[in-house]
Design a protein around this motif. Structure first.
Motif, PDB file in Angstrom:
ATOM      1  N   GLU A 121       0.859  -1.166   0.000  1.00  0.00           N
ATOM      2  CA  GLU A 121       0.000   0.000   0.000  1.00  0.00           C
ATOM      3  C   GLU A 121       0.904   1.227   0.000  1.00  0.00           C
ATOM      4  OE1 GLU A 121      -3.223   2.304   2.817  1.00  0.00           O
ATOM      5  OE2 GLU A 121      -2.735   0.202   3.259  1.00  0.00           O
ATOM      6  N   ALA A 122       0.846   2.022  -1.051  1.00  0.00           N
ATOM      7  CA  ALA A 122       1.763   3.151  -1.180  1.00  0.00           C
ATOM      8  C   ALA A 122       1.181   4.209  -2.095  1.00  0.00           C
ATOM      9  CB  ALA A 122       3.117   2.676  -1.715  1.00  0.00           C
ATOM     10  N   LEU A 127       6.921   7.284  -4.056  1.00  0.00           N
ATOM     11  CA  LEU A 127       7.235   5.863  -4.113  1.00  0.00           C
ATOM     12  C   LEU A 127       8.284   5.492  -3.063  1.00  0.00           C
ATOM     13  CD1 LEU A 127       7.375   5.429  -7.998  1.00  0.00           C
ATOM     14  CD2 LEU A 127       5.625   4.512  -6.456  1.00  0.00           C
ATOM     15  N   PRO A 128       8.047   4.425  -2.282  1.00  0.00           N
ATOM     16  CA  PRO A 128       8.953   4.051  -1.193  1.00  0.00           C
ATOM     17  C   PRO A 128      10.136   3.205  -1.662  1.00  0.00           C
ATOM     18  CG  PRO A 128       7.072   2.593  -1.180  1.00  0.00           C
ATOM     19  CD  PRO A 128       6.829   3.582  -2.304  1.00  0.00           C
ATOM     20  N   PHE A 129      10.788   3.653  -2.735  1.00  0.00           N
ATOM     21  CA  PHE A 129      11.890   2.907  -3.322  1.00  0.00           C
ATOM     22  C   PHE A 129      13.052   3.851  -3.619  1.00  0.00           C
ATOM     23  CE2 PHE A 129       7.860   1.060  -5.029  1.00  0.00           C
ATOM     24  CZ  PHE A 129       7.830  -0.080  -4.231  1.00  0.00           C
ATOM     25  N   ALA A 130      14.247   3.287  -3.619  1.00  0.00           N
ATOM     26  CA  ALA A 130      15.439   4.072  -3.933  1.00  0.00           C
ATOM     27  C   ALA A 130      15.500   4.394  -5.422  1.00  0.00           C
ATOM     28  CB  ALA A 130      16.692   3.299  -3.516  1.00  0.00           C
ATOM     29  N   ASP A 131      16.285   5.389  -5.765  1.00  0.00           N
ATOM     30  CA  ASP A 131      16.519   5.719  -7.167  1.00  0.00           C
ATOM     31  C   ASP A 131      17.067   4.499  -7.902  1.00  0.00           C
ATOM     32  OD1 ASP A 131      15.898   8.194  -6.185  1.00  0.00           O
ATOM     33  OD2 ASP A 131      17.827   9.133  -6.662  1.00  0.00           O
ATOM     34  N   ASN A 132      16.721   4.384  -9.173  1.00  0.00           N
ATOM     35  CA  ASN A 132      17.306   3.359 -10.056  1.00  0.00           C
ATOM     36  C   ASN A 132      17.082   1.931  -9.544  1.00  0.00           C
ATOM     37  OD1 ASN A 132      18.432   5.550 -11.578  1.00  0.00           O
ATOM     38  ND2 ASN A 132      20.104   5.644 -10.094  1.00  0.00           N
ATOM     39  N   ARG A 154       7.664  11.896 -12.907  1.00  0.00           N
ATOM     40  CA  ARG A 154       8.998  12.090 -12.339  1.00  0.00           C
ATOM     41  C   ARG A 154       9.335  11.014 -11.304  1.00  0.00           C
ATOM     42  NH1 ARG A 154       7.304  17.591 -12.462  1.00  0.00           N
ATOM     43  NH2 ARG A 154       6.823  17.515 -10.216  1.00  0.00           N
ATOM     44  N   GLU A 155       8.338  10.614 -10.510  1.00  0.00           N
ATOM     45  CA  GLU A 155       8.584   9.576  -9.509  1.00  0.00           C
ATOM     46  C   GLU A 155       8.889   8.235 -10.170  1.00  0.00           C
ATOM     47  OE1 GLU A 155       8.431   8.897  -5.618  1.00  0.00           O
ATOM     48  OE2 GLU A 155       9.671  10.449  -6.529  1.00  0.00           O
TER      49      GLU A 155
END
Length: 276
Positions: A121-122, A127-132, A154-155
């Motif tokens: 759930e996000a 977004l709860p993720f690192a770049d790349n 962009r996200e």
């Protein structure tokens, strides 16, 4: 995944989705204690043209085994399970609706795909993720509920690896207006955030994507109606899927959607892009 998250949750959420889906699978003649992803395809593809569109659009991601794919607005998990099973990749899905996320994870577990597919759930605007982090991303019929499409672009670009593919589909404003409501993603105009196709195209370019193909898919929805000269009923699989998951009024909303396409009030756009 939207700026009006509570409104979207209220639109899509309902209790006991998992029970209703399993009952529909059983009614179709399948054993729910031996569930397989393909048994769910008539019921778990909640976007336009269902599994047909999923197959066509996912093929554009150019996936190879071992990749990690992000599904933005993953619903009850149908496209993600299809991707993992067909292409031998890892898939992470995110959705703003808790009931969808819980149903997606449980169906995936029952299909034996929970080592490859997971759902969170996000908010897609954070977004709860690192770049790349991801090799590819999918976003099917989500943008109509998103106010700030530029931020969403962009996200997604941020979490994609350089050269990563994105496939995005969305209903956009046609040359004739206004749109007739209710439609599948909104019962009222205040919950629908549509833009003309050229604005959508500019949004992707400004966000740093290179557009490989920008396709008007409207005719794929309305061709049967054009040939017969009559307003068609909703396709059978779409009726079953969305009545089961989204409520009994979906037939009216689906028919309004097709009517809007036929009258030029809406167009259906597909974008294939890569992170530049």
């Amino acid at each position: 995944m939207v700026q009006r998250g509570d409104d979207v949750r209220d639109h899509y959420a309902s209790p006991d989705i998992i029970d209703r889906v399993l009952a529909a699978v059983a009614e179709a003649g399948h054993r729910t204690d031996q569930l397989a992803a393909e048994m769910l395809y008539p019921f778990d593809q909640l976007h336009g043209r269902e599994i047909v569109a999923t197959r066509e659009h996912v093929a554009r991601l150019r996936l190879t085994p071992g990749m990690h794919v992000l599904d933005v607005g993953s619903g009850i998990g149908g496209p993600a399970r299809y991707i993992a099973q067909t292409y031998d990749v890892m898939v992470t899905g995110i959705d703003v609706t808790p009931e969808f996320v819980a149903t997606a994870n449980e169906l995936t577990r029952r299909c034996g795909l929970d080592t490859k597919v997971s759902f969170l759930e996000a908010d897609a605007l954070a977004l709860p993720f690192a770049d790349n982090s991801f090799d590819a991303a999918l976003c099917l019929y989500v943008g109509m509920n998103v106010v700030d499409k530029a931020h969403l672009c962009r996200e997604i670009r941020r979490v994609l690896k350089p050269g990563g593919h994105l496939v995005w589909s969305e209903a956009a404003l046609g040359p004739v207006g206004p749109v007739r409501f209710p439609v599948p993603w909104a019962r009222f105009p205040s919950a629908s955030f549509l833009v003309p196709p050229q604005v959508l195209q500019q949004t992707f370019t400004k966000a740093g994507f290179h557009i490989i193909e920008f396709v008007d898919e409207t005719e794929r929805f309305i061709a049967p109606a054009s040939q017969s000269g009559e307003m068609p009923p909703a396709p059978g699989a779409q009726q079953v899927a969305n009545q089961v998951v989204l409520g009994s009024d979906f037939i009216e909303r689906r028919q309004n959607f097709v009517r809007n396409l036929m009258e030029g009030r809406l167009v259906s756009i597909l974008i294939e892009a890569v992170k530049a």
